[in-house]
Design a protein around this motif. Structure first.
Motif, PDB file in Angstrom:
ATOM      1  N   LEU A  82      -9.899  -0.672   0.447  1.00 16.75           N
ATOM      2  CA  LEU A  82     -11.350  -0.881   0.436  1.00 16.75           C
ATOM      3  C   LEU A  82     -12.074   0.036   1.411  1.00 16.75           C
ATOM      4  CD1 LEU A  82     -11.418  -4.804   0.295  1.00 16.75           C
ATOM      5  CD2 LEU A  82     -11.629  -3.191  -1.604  1.00 16.75           C
ATOM      6  N   VAL A  83     -11.414   0.343   2.524  1.00 16.65           N
ATOM      7  CA  VAL A  83     -12.081   1.152   3.548  1.00 16.65           C
ATOM      8  C   VAL A  83     -11.820   2.645   3.373  1.00 16.65           C
ATOM      9  CG1 VAL A  83     -12.011  -0.754   5.200  1.00 16.65           C
ATOM     10  CG2 VAL A  83     -10.166   0.946   5.192  1.00 16.65           C
ATOM     11  N   CYS A  84     -10.915   3.007   2.497  1.00 16.11           N
ATOM     12  CA  CYS A  84     -10.566   4.421   2.312  1.00 16.11           C
ATOM     13  C   CYS A  84     -11.615   5.116   1.437  1.00 16.11           C
ATOM     14  CB  CYS A  84      -9.187   4.557   1.675  1.00 16.11           C
ATOM     15  SG  CYS A  84      -8.687   6.281   1.417  1.00 16.11           S
ATOM     16  N   ARG A 101      -7.155  11.946   6.679  1.00 16.05           N
ATOM     17  CA  ARG A 101      -6.663  11.694   8.039  1.00 16.05           C
ATOM     18  C   ARG A 101      -7.771  11.117   8.938  1.00 16.05           C
ATOM     19  NH1 ARG A 101      -3.461  13.403   4.761  1.00 16.05           N
ATOM     20  NH2 ARG A 101      -1.971  15.101   5.021  1.00 16.05           N
ATOM     21  N   CYS A 102      -8.656  10.327   8.340  1.00 12.94           N
ATOM     22  CA  CYS A 102      -9.756   9.755   9.123  1.00 12.94           C
ATOM     23  C   CYS A 102      -9.316   8.592  10.000  1.00 12.94           C
ATOM     24  CB  CYS A 102     -10.894   9.325   8.214  1.00 12.94           C
ATOM     25  SG  CYS A 102     -10.458   7.948   7.113  1.00 12.94           S
ATOM     26  N   ALA A 145       0.820  -1.206   0.000  1.00 10.12           N
ATOM     27  CA  ALA A 145       0.000   0.000   0.000  1.00 10.12           C
ATOM     28  C   ALA A 145       0.860   1.264   0.000  1.00 10.12           C
ATOM     29  CB  ALA A 145      -0.920  -0.005   1.212  1.00 10.12           C
ATOM     30  N   LEU A 146       0.339   2.290  -0.647  1.00 12.71           N
ATOM     31  CA  LEU A 146       0.979   3.604  -0.658  1.00 12.71           C
ATOM     32  C   LEU A 146      -0.111   4.662  -0.517  1.00 12.71           C
ATOM     33  CD1 LEU A 146       3.544   5.362  -1.073  1.00 12.71           C
ATOM     34  CD2 LEU A 146       2.976   5.368  -3.519  1.00 12.71           C
ATOM     35  N   ILE A 147       0.040   5.546   0.467  1.00 12.38           N
ATOM     36  CA  ILE A 147      -0.970   6.571   0.735  1.00 12.38           C
ATOM     37  C   ILE A 147      -0.607   7.870   0.026  1.00 12.38           C
ATOM     38  CG2 ILE A 147      -2.101   7.943   2.529  1.00 12.38           C
ATOM     39  CD1 ILE A 147      -1.593   5.667   4.474  1.00 12.38           C
ATOM     40  N   ASN A 148      -1.562   8.380  -0.733  1.00 10.29           N
ATOM     41  CA  ASN A 148      -1.421   9.693  -1.367  1.00 10.29           C
ATOM     42  C   ASN A 148      -1.813  10.747  -0.339  1.00 10.29           C
ATOM     43  OD1 ASN A 148      -1.764  12.110  -2.808  1.00 10.29           O
ATOM     44  ND2 ASN A 148      -2.371  11.012  -4.675  1.00 10.29           N
ATOM     45  N   GLN A 149      -0.844  11.443   0.189  1.00  5.46           N
ATOM     46  CA  GLN A 149      -1.094  12.377   1.281  1.00  5.46           C
ATOM     47  C   GLN A 149      -1.981  13.547   0.851  1.00  5.46           C
ATOM     48  OE1 GLN A 149      -0.367  11.620   4.284  1.00  5.46           O
ATOM     49  NE2 GLN A 149       0.935   9.840   3.808  1.00  5.46           N
ATOM     50  N   HIS A 170       1.280  13.763  11.990  1.00  8.74           N
ATOM     51  CA  HIS A 170      -0.103  14.017  11.566  1.00  8.74           C
ATOM     52  C   HIS A 170      -0.413  13.458  10.176  1.00  8.74           C
ATOM     53  CE1 HIS A 170      -0.326  16.648  15.048  1.00  8.74           C
ATOM     54  NE2 HIS A 170       0.719  17.335  14.590  1.00  8.74           N
ATOM     55  N   GLN A 171       0.389  12.486   9.737  1.00  9.48           N
ATOM     56  CA  GLN A 171       0.120  11.826   8.465  1.00  9.48           C
ATOM     57  C   GLN A 171       0.174  10.312   8.654  1.00  9.48           C
ATOM     58  OE1 GLN A 171       3.055  13.340   5.695  1.00  9.48           O
ATOM     59  NE2 GLN A 171       1.708  14.991   5.030  1.00  9.48           N
ATOM     60  N   TYR A 172      -0.752   9.619   7.985  1.00  8.99           N
ATOM     61  CA  TYR A 172      -0.728   8.157   8.029  1.00  8.99           C
ATOM     62  C   TYR A 172       0.236   7.639   6.957  1.00  8.99           C
ATOM     63  CZ  TYR A 172      -4.672   8.324  11.199  1.00  8.99           C
ATOM     64  OH  TYR A 172      -5.463   8.572  12.287  1.00  8.99           O
TER      65      TYR A 172
END
Length: 291
Positions: free
Chosen positions: A106-108, A71-72, A62-66, A89-91
């Motif tokens: 799936l949950v994002c 930030r949920c 996985a890779l998160i696009n900031q 303050h970033q996941y």
């Protein structure tokens, strides 16, 4: 293709010493080092320079696009592998912990997470007078079996060879299982120790499941007469071909330190290895270039 796969149930038995000796004796034109955690066959076969390096991409992570992330925290809450951390303050994803299950995508609700292939290692090809392929697994990477399969695939890609030698990984894990696929003969190098005997038995059990024909070599045979007899008797009782025994010989370590194969020196170990090699050639009747 006649492929000799040299394995050991544990590390330190002399597997690579035997592999490099057989490579020198046979003058084989295709060989590989599938010990992807600690490849070292190149040190004694003269292949050091100008390899063609190919990146190996394993599983997706996985890779998160900031910029899209709200930030949920739903991704972190649903990650059962605890691979998502809150940093400044970033996941962010811990790629060593991520198992690639994609639940976070799936949950994002912001569609901020993508699955991206990660480089899991590097394959090195040496093409001098012969063809030699090896690889190094990235630390913490997974899919080691896939990397071994890719090494063997690269060895034979667009290359016609009737005989090859594979130096496999120690143990009985995924790399060993992957290396067994397509091999014609397993050569199991063991030592007369309790751990050597125990791990040899596990390796034999695995080979039987893969229906791989195999033979056994006892290295450093004179360090324990009792256990050498135990291994010999086990082979006799189970109708396993014992190709021979190799005595403990300081010449082996001296040769390795000089980047040479023990077969390049006159010694008790090299003489024993030559006898074993001829015995195997006579029994399995492989055709080798130049014979």
């Amino acid at each position: 293709m006649n492929e000799w796969l040299i394995l050991s149930g544990k590390g330190g038995t002399g597997k690579t010493t035997v592999a490099s000796a057989f490579i020198h004796l046979s003058q084989v034109d295709a060989y590989a080092d599938c010990d992807i955690d600690a490849p070292n066959l190149h040190l004694t076969t003269g292949n050091h320079e100008n390899p063609v390096r190919i990146p190996f991409y394993g599983m997706e992570k996985a890779l998160i696009n900031q910029e899209k992330c709200y930030r949920c925290g739903l991704c972190r809450a649903h990650c059962r592998f605890h691979a998502i951390n809150l940093v400044n303050h970033q996941y962010v994803i811990d790629t060593h912990a991520c198992e690639g299950c994609a639940v976070c995508t799936l949950v994002c609700s912001a569609d901020a997470i993508d699955m991206v292939k990660q480089q899991g290692g590097v394959i090195s090809q040496y093409k001098n007078q012969n063809r030699f392929v090896t690889a190094t697994l990235t630390m913490g990477s997974q899919h080691s079996g896939l990397l071994v399969s890719e090494v063997k695939k690269q060895l034979y890609a667009s290359y016609d060879s009737i005989f090859s030698i594979i130096d496999g990984s120690p143990g009985i894990g995924c790399p060993v299982q992957a290396s067994m696929v397509g091999s014609k003969l397993g050569i199991f190098v063991t030592e007369p120790s309790e751990s050597g005997y125990s791990d040899l038995m596990r390796l034999i059990e695995m080979a039987q499941k893969y229906r791989l024909e195999f033979t056994v070599i006892i290295n450093k045979a004179d360090i324990s007469e009792v256990l050498t007899k135990k291994i010999t008797q086990m082979c006799q009782d189970n109708h396993i071909f014992l190709a021979g025994v190799i005595p403990y010989d300081n010449t082996c370590s001296k040769a390795i330190n000089l980047g040479k194969s023990v077969i390049e020196y006159e010694s008790p170990a090299s003489n024993a290895i030559k006898e074993i090699y001829l015995k195997l050639m006579n029994k399995y009747n492989n055709k080798i270039k130049g014979e």
